[in-house]
Design a protein around this motif. Structure first.
Motif: not given
Length: 126
Positions: A19-37
């Motif tokens: 997963m990649f955590v999505v940040t904006l101005e040092s604040q977590v605003i979400g994430w994207v994730e790959l489930h490989p199976g």
């Protein structure tokens, strides 16, 4: 740290290795994730994508940028992966437009595990 904050804020089941955590101005605003199976398939042949973005930051392009980077990384990380799938609820036009803009093919609607109808999108390895 940051991952624990994401889990605490949104809950859910995810693997921080994919997963990649999505940040904006040092604040977590979400994430994207790959489930490989994808469930019911051999490991690493088909991936499933998840996108979670805080409501106040939707429509800003952060999800599209993060998901595009994750897709590129995922196909490099898993050379045997043939395709990736994503889905969204029918009233989420922004997510549908984002997946189409990233080259994903609209494959129609299906019923989800939660009993909702969702639109499925597929991206084949180039």
């Amino acid at each position: 740290g940051e991952i624990a904050g994401v889990r605490e804020r949104w809950g859910g089941f995810f693997d921080p290795r994919f997963m990649f955590v999505v940040t904006l101005e040092s604040q977590v605003i979400g994430w994207v994730e790959l489930h490989p199976g994808l469930q019911g398939t051999p490991p690493n042949l088909i991936g499933e994508l998840t996108v979670v973005i805080d409501h106040d930051h939707r429509g800003s392009g952060h999800a599209k940028m993060a998901l595009g980077a994750l897709i590129e990384w995922g196909f490099k990380r898993f050379p045997s992966m043939r395709e990736m799938w994503g889905s969204c609820v029918l009233d989420n036009g922004a997510s549908m437009a984002m997946m189409e803009a990233l080259g994903m093919e609209d494959c129609g609607t299906v019923s989800s595990n939660e009993g909702r109808t969702v639109r499925k999108f597929r991206l084949e390895r180039a």
